[in-house]
Design an enzyme around this catalytic site. Structure first.
Site, PDB file in Angstrom:
ATOM      1  CB  ILE A 130       9.040  24.956  29.847  1.00 42.15           C
ATOM      2  CG1 ILE A 130       7.956  23.658  30.321  1.00 42.15           C
ATOM      3  CG2 ILE A 130       9.720  25.493  31.739  1.00 42.15           C
ATOM      4  CD1 ILE A 130       8.693  22.501  30.018  1.00 42.15           C
ATOM      5  N   GLY A 181       1.620  17.687  15.791  1.00 40.43           N
ATOM      6  CA  GLY A 181       2.408  18.303  15.318  1.00 40.43           C
ATOM      7  C   GLY A 181       3.389  18.646  16.506  1.00 40.43           C
ATOM      8  CD  GLU A 184      12.535  19.726  15.076  1.00 39.13           C
ATOM      9  OE1 GLU A 184      12.358  20.492  14.352  1.00 39.13           O
ATOM     10  OE2 GLU A 184      11.534  20.061  16.091  1.00 39.13           O
ATOM     11  CE  LYS A 199      13.731  21.895  21.574  1.00 39.21           C
ATOM     12  NZ  LYS A 199      13.172  20.399  21.725  1.00 39.21           N
TER      13      LYS A 199
HETATM   14  N1  HSE Z   1      10.335  18.421  18.208  1.00 40.44           N
HETATM   15  C1  HSE Z   1       9.892  19.103  19.044  1.00 40.44           C
HETATM   16  C2  HSE Z   1       9.939  17.899  19.850  1.00 40.44           C
HETATM   17  C3  HSE Z   1       9.326  20.102  18.867  1.00 40.44           C
HETATM   18  O1  HSE Z   1       9.806  16.913  19.953  1.00 40.44           O
HETATM   19  O2  HSE Z   1       9.737  18.199  21.191  1.00 40.44           O
HETATM   20  C4  HSE Z   1       9.434  21.211  19.403  1.00 40.44           C
HETATM   21  O3  HSE Z   1      10.997  21.324  19.406  1.00 40.44           O
END
Ligand code: HSE
Length: 420
Positions: A130, A181, A184, A199
């Site tokens: 996004i 994937g 973290e 974030k």
């Molecule tokens: N670990 C983060 C999540 C991945 O699960 O959204 C990307 O910032």
């Protein structure tokens, strides 16, 4: 601007390799859109990768000291080591693009100062798929941002969505997110709310110029949420989501990350699995909602490359974090946050317990909105569920501290804030 930009990828994991692949596969459209060929020429990795699409070096000094590189893409993770590297590069007036939200949560203002005569792109640091950084910095820049409500961590949203359907095992669900994937390197960052907080702080800098660090804001993870909370949520038409929340009033803003009970029919309640979504309330456009993949190789690579292309087009930024001149909001102290609460209390089932709890609530200026006592079935103790009217965080924390000391309490009291 020259006709070719040389890129060094600092990191060649899920994201680094996806950036290299997309730069090669989409070379024509990228050049057509920004007028410049963007070529990955070297990648730094911990070990040699036999099938890598770009030459690999394991020597960090050799890579970061190359003078022929135009932009360095920092995709390593961590906080202090990448901060040192990015600082060195910016001091040498090298352009940098980063996906590193943890580093930015702690060091974004120092890096902004160092990037004055260069370029620091970080679109990939928040909700990869996004383009929320560009949306806030550019698209919505005429608005006073009144609120942000966001699902910013795919892993915890994946776990909560699965738990709300029932019959899942927390560990297996986390493992699935890791296999995709998303999680973290240290998954406690996901489930304890830190990743979402990193974030939120980046978004709050753009929206409000707030210099807060993670320890300044209220952060609660999802790791204590149980099947009983899901049961209550469903009985009362709520869904549980881990939200990053910013709310502004005049020149003050509150920032918090925690699980929330939100009404089932809200749009954010329908965001499931590993997806992210950000609802922005602006004074001119009212609510707008942005939805997409929050992480994963391709979504993050798409954001990294959009920054590389922005550099190719503009070469310099006027402001890294979105405020050219001094104007910033102050942070509302944690204690002064005022919202509604859900409480789950495990108590001994005997005369006077409910009356003592409600007395303590009234002494702490907490007004009850709803109450449910789950019939005992096979359990020894009773579970009481309360929701409250708007209450100050300080009152709820005082109440919980006193409650913990009561003999009739048979487990730690548990609280989730309600966002309605
Ligand atoms: N670990 C983060 C999540 C991945 O699960 O959204 C990307 O910032």
């Amino acid at each position: 601007m020259q006709k070719e930009l040389k890129i060094a990828l600092l990191g060649y994991g899920v994201v680094g390799s996806a950036v290299a692949k997309a730069l090669i596969e989409n070379e024509k459209i990228i050049k057509a859109r920004c007028g410049v060929s963007i070529k990955p020429v070297i990648a730094l990795a911990k070990s040699k990768k036999p099938n890598a699409l770009v030459p690999i070096s394991t020597d960090i000094e050799e890579v970061i000291n190359r003078d022929d590189i135009d932009i360095f893409a920092e995709l390593m993770g961590g906080i202090e080591t990448p901060f040192e590297i990015v600082s060195k590069l910016l001091k040498r007036k090298k352009a940098v693009v980063t996906a590193n939200k943890a580093m930015l949560a702690y060091h974004r203002y120092e890096l902004e100062a160092l990037a004055k005569d260069s370029f620091l792109g970080y679109e990939a640091s928040v909700a990869g798929g996004i383009p929320i950084i560009k949306i806030l910095k550019e698209g919505l820049s005429a608005n006073n941002i009144l609120s942000l409500k966001a699902i910013l961590n795919g892993t915890s949203n994946f776990i909560l969505s699965a738990m709300s359907k029932g019959g899942v095992n927390f560990k297996d669900t986390l493992q699935k997110a890791q296999n995709l994937g998303y999680a973290e390197a240290d998954p406690s960052f996901d489930i304890k709310g830190f990743d979402a907080a990193h974030k939120l702080l980046i978004l709050a800098s753009i929206a409000y110029g707030v210099r807060a660090k993670p320890e300044d804001i209220l952060i609660q993870g999802i790791d204590e949420i149980g099947a009983e909370d899901m049961y209550f949520a469903s009985e009362f038409d709520y869904t549980i989501k881990l939200l990053g929340i910013a709310k502004a009033q005049k020149d003050k803003v509150e920032l918090r990350v925690h699980p929330c009970l939100i009404p089932k029919d809200e749009m954010l309640a329908k965001v499931n699995g590993v997806m992210n979504a950000i609802s922005v309330g602006g004074d001119m456009l009212e609510e707008s909602l942005y939805y997409g993949a929050g992480a994963g190789g391709n979504a993050t690579a798409s954001a990294v490359i959009s920054d590389l292309m922005e550099f190719a087009r503009t070469n310099k930024q006027k402001s890294v974090l979105g405020f050219v001149s001094e104007l910033s909001y102050t942070l509302v102290p944690k204690d002064e946050i005022c919202t509604k609460y859900y409480l789950r209390l495990k108590v001994e089932d005997k005369i006077g317990v409910l009356s003592k709890i409600t007395q303590l609530m009234s002494e702490n200026a907490i007004s009850i909105d709803s109450f449910l006592q789950k019939p005992k079935q096979d359990e020894i103790y009773s579970t009481l569920f309360f929701t409250t009217h708007h209450t100050f965080e300080k009152s709820v924390q005082n109440f919980l501290a006193i409650l913990k000391k009561q003999e009739f309490m048979k487990a730690e009291p548990f609280m989730i804030r309600i966002e309605q």
